[in-house]
Design an enzyme around this catalytic site. Structure first.
Site, PDB file in Angstrom:
ATOM      1  N   ASN A 157       9.891  -8.855   2.709  1.00 37.98           N
ATOM      2  CA  ASN A 157       8.865  -8.627   3.986  1.00 37.98           C
ATOM      3  C   ASN A 157       9.100  -9.437   4.970  1.00 37.98           C
ATOM      4  O   ASN A 157       8.366  -9.068   6.036  1.00 37.98           O
ATOM      5  CB  ASN A 157       7.517  -8.826   3.209  1.00 37.98           C
ATOM      6  CG  ASN A 157       7.167  -7.401   2.231  1.00 37.98           C
ATOM      7  OD1 ASN A 157       6.338  -7.494   1.278  1.00 37.98           O
ATOM      8  ND2 ASN A 157       7.982  -6.362   2.238  1.00 37.98           N
ATOM      9  N   ASP A 173       1.452  -0.786  -3.441  1.00 38.66           N
ATOM     10  CA  ASP A 173       2.208  -0.135  -2.050  1.00 38.66           C
ATOM     11  C   ASP A 173       1.431   0.961  -1.677  1.00 38.66           C
ATOM     12  O   ASP A 173       0.763   1.659  -2.255  1.00 38.66           O
ATOM     13  CB  ASP A 173       3.495   0.551  -2.733  1.00 38.66           C
ATOM     14  CG  ASP A 173       4.630   0.747  -1.685  1.00 38.66           C
ATOM     15  OD1 ASP A 173       4.260   0.482  -0.457  1.00 38.66           O
ATOM     16  OD2 ASP A 173       5.579   1.309  -2.079  1.00 38.66           O
TER      17      ASP A 173
HETATM   18  C1  FPP Z   1       3.143  -2.554   0.711  1.00 42.38           C
HETATM   19  O1  FPP Z   1       2.665  -1.340   1.531  1.00 42.38           O
HETATM   20  C2  FPP Z   1       2.115  -3.519   0.689  1.00 42.38           C
HETATM   21  C3  FPP Z   1       2.416  -5.090   1.332  1.00 42.38           C
HETATM   22  C4  FPP Z   1       3.936  -5.626   1.736  1.00 42.38           C
HETATM   23  C5  FPP Z   1       1.265  -5.929   1.271  1.00 42.38           C
HETATM   24  C6  FPP Z   1       0.174  -5.732   0.221  1.00 42.38           C
HETATM   25  C7  FPP Z   1      -0.618  -6.865   0.648  1.00 42.38           C
HETATM   26  C8  FPP Z   1      -1.947  -6.384   0.353  1.00 42.38           C
HETATM   27  C9  FPP Z   1      -2.363  -5.152  -0.460  1.00 42.38           C
HETATM   28  C10 FPP Z   1      -3.354  -7.240   0.619  1.00 42.38           C
HETATM   29  C11 FPP Z   1      -2.814  -8.675  -0.111  1.00 42.38           C
HETATM   30  C12 FPP Z   1      -4.397  -9.504  -0.208  1.00 42.38           C
HETATM   31  C13 FPP Z   1      -4.238 -10.522  -0.576  1.00 42.38           C
HETATM   32  C14 FPP Z   1      -5.553 -11.071  -0.701  1.00 42.38           C
HETATM   33  C15 FPP Z   1      -2.881 -11.465  -0.558  1.00 42.38           C
HETATM   34  P1  FPP Z   1       3.467  -0.900   2.764  1.00 42.38           P
HETATM   35  O2  FPP Z   1       2.918  -1.623   3.910  1.00 42.38           O
HETATM   36  O3  FPP Z   1       4.979  -0.844   2.363  1.00 42.38           O
HETATM   37  O4  FPP Z   1       2.952   0.548   2.802  1.00 42.38           O
HETATM   38  P2  FPP Z   1       4.134   1.886   3.017  1.00 42.38           P
HETATM   39  O5  FPP Z   1       5.141   1.943   2.262  1.00 42.38           O
HETATM   40  O6  FPP Z   1       2.968   2.914   2.933  1.00 42.38           O
HETATM   41  O7  FPP Z   1       4.419   1.639   4.570  1.00 42.38           O
END
Ligand code: FPP
Length: 264
Positions: free
Chosen positions: A86, A38
């Site tokens: 998501n 996250d």
């Molecule tokens: C949450 O952070 C993260 C996600 C929903 C996506 C996670 C994906 C990756 C780390 C890359 C995956 C890689 C592969 C190879 C599949 P957020 O966007 O909610 O962050 P925020 O809370 O700061 O907005």
């Protein structure tokens, strides 16, 4: 001069890290580590970048952490890459997230094969775009005989949906008479989850300072040690992983029992 000092400092901290890695390896290594990755969006925001830049950086962290997890001897590393919730994000962001497995695997699949890593996935694959399915299936096929660490991507995964699906299958068995209600126990339920073939996570890590499970492996995490860090996922590095391991090794896991032999 400053450059020289910086190099010396980096060399010193790397030296220290290798000592910590060696120490951690002498202790108990969690067999299954699950991570809620996250903070990508906030990482990007702090730099005035679009959210997708944070996800791209997060993908690089996936590589870093896969490497060190493999080096530590972790058996299963489950990464929450996309939840069933998501889909509520803007289309542009979803499209980008769906491209990441393809980009990651087209770059790193040879390394995963060489390191004997087995790629797996939990979640509903059917709803993923064709190119995402193709990249994941190709990696799973190419690594299916590997018997080293399992790199398990949770993609379009939601724990409640997983439980609903499992319960429907169990209900069908009861319905057709091949299972008695009284025979339903924890092991039956576990055996109908997508993780049936995996050990339960010993350690859950969530980055970015949020302290919740967000519909991730609710059944499987019943006895896991929980580790929350304020570090944003793109900044989560080898030292952060080692710190989580060090903390894990200081915990006393009792699984509901009491320590020692005496009673009250
Ligand atoms: C949450 O952070 C993260 C996600 C929903 C996506 C996670 C994906 C990756 C780390 C890359 C995956 C890689 C592969 C190879 C599949 P957020 O966007 O909610 O962050 P925020 O809370 O700061 O907005």
């Amino acid at each position: 001069m400053l450059d020289k000092l910086m190099r010396k400092k980096t060399a010193m901290s790397e030296g220290l890290l290798s000592d910590r890695i060696a120490n951690v390896k002498k202790g108990q290594i969690p067999a299954h580590v699950a991570i809620i990755m996250d903070g990508n969006g906030r990482w990007a925001k702090q730099r005035n970048l679009p959210r997708i830049a944070g996800h791209h950086e997060g993908m690089k962290t996936v590589r870093k952490i896969t490497r060190i997890a493999n080096d530590l001897g972790i058996e299963v590393l489950t990464l929450y890459a996309f939840s069933t919730e998501n889909w509520k994000r803007p289309k542009l962001e979803i499209d980008f997230l769906m491209k990441l497995p393809g980009e990651f695997l087209s770059t790193y699949l040879p390394e995963l094969i060489e390191k004997n890593v087995k790629v797996e996935m939990i979640g509903n694959v059917e709803m993923l775009p064709e190119h995402t399915k193709k990249a994941i299936r190709k990696a799973m096929e190419a690594t299916k005989d590997n018997d080293g660490m399992t790199l398990n991507f949770a993609m379009n995964y939601g724990s409640r949906l997983e439980l609903v699906e499992a319960l429907k299958k169990i209900a069908t068995l009861v319905d057709d008479g091949s299972l008695q209600v009284d025979d339903i126990d924890e092991s039956i339920i576990s055996s109908y989850l997508m993780t049936a073939h995996l050990p339960e996570p010993d350690l859950l890590i969530r980055t970015s300072g949020e302290v919740r499970l967000s519909n991730f492996m609710l059944w499987q995490l019943a006895y896991a040690e929980l580790s929350f860090t304020s570090v944003l996922w793109p900044d989560f590095d080898e030292a952060c992983m080692i710190q989580a391991m060090e903390e894990f090794q200081l915990r006393h896991r009792r699984f509901g029992s009491v320590e020692g032999e005496g009673t009250i």
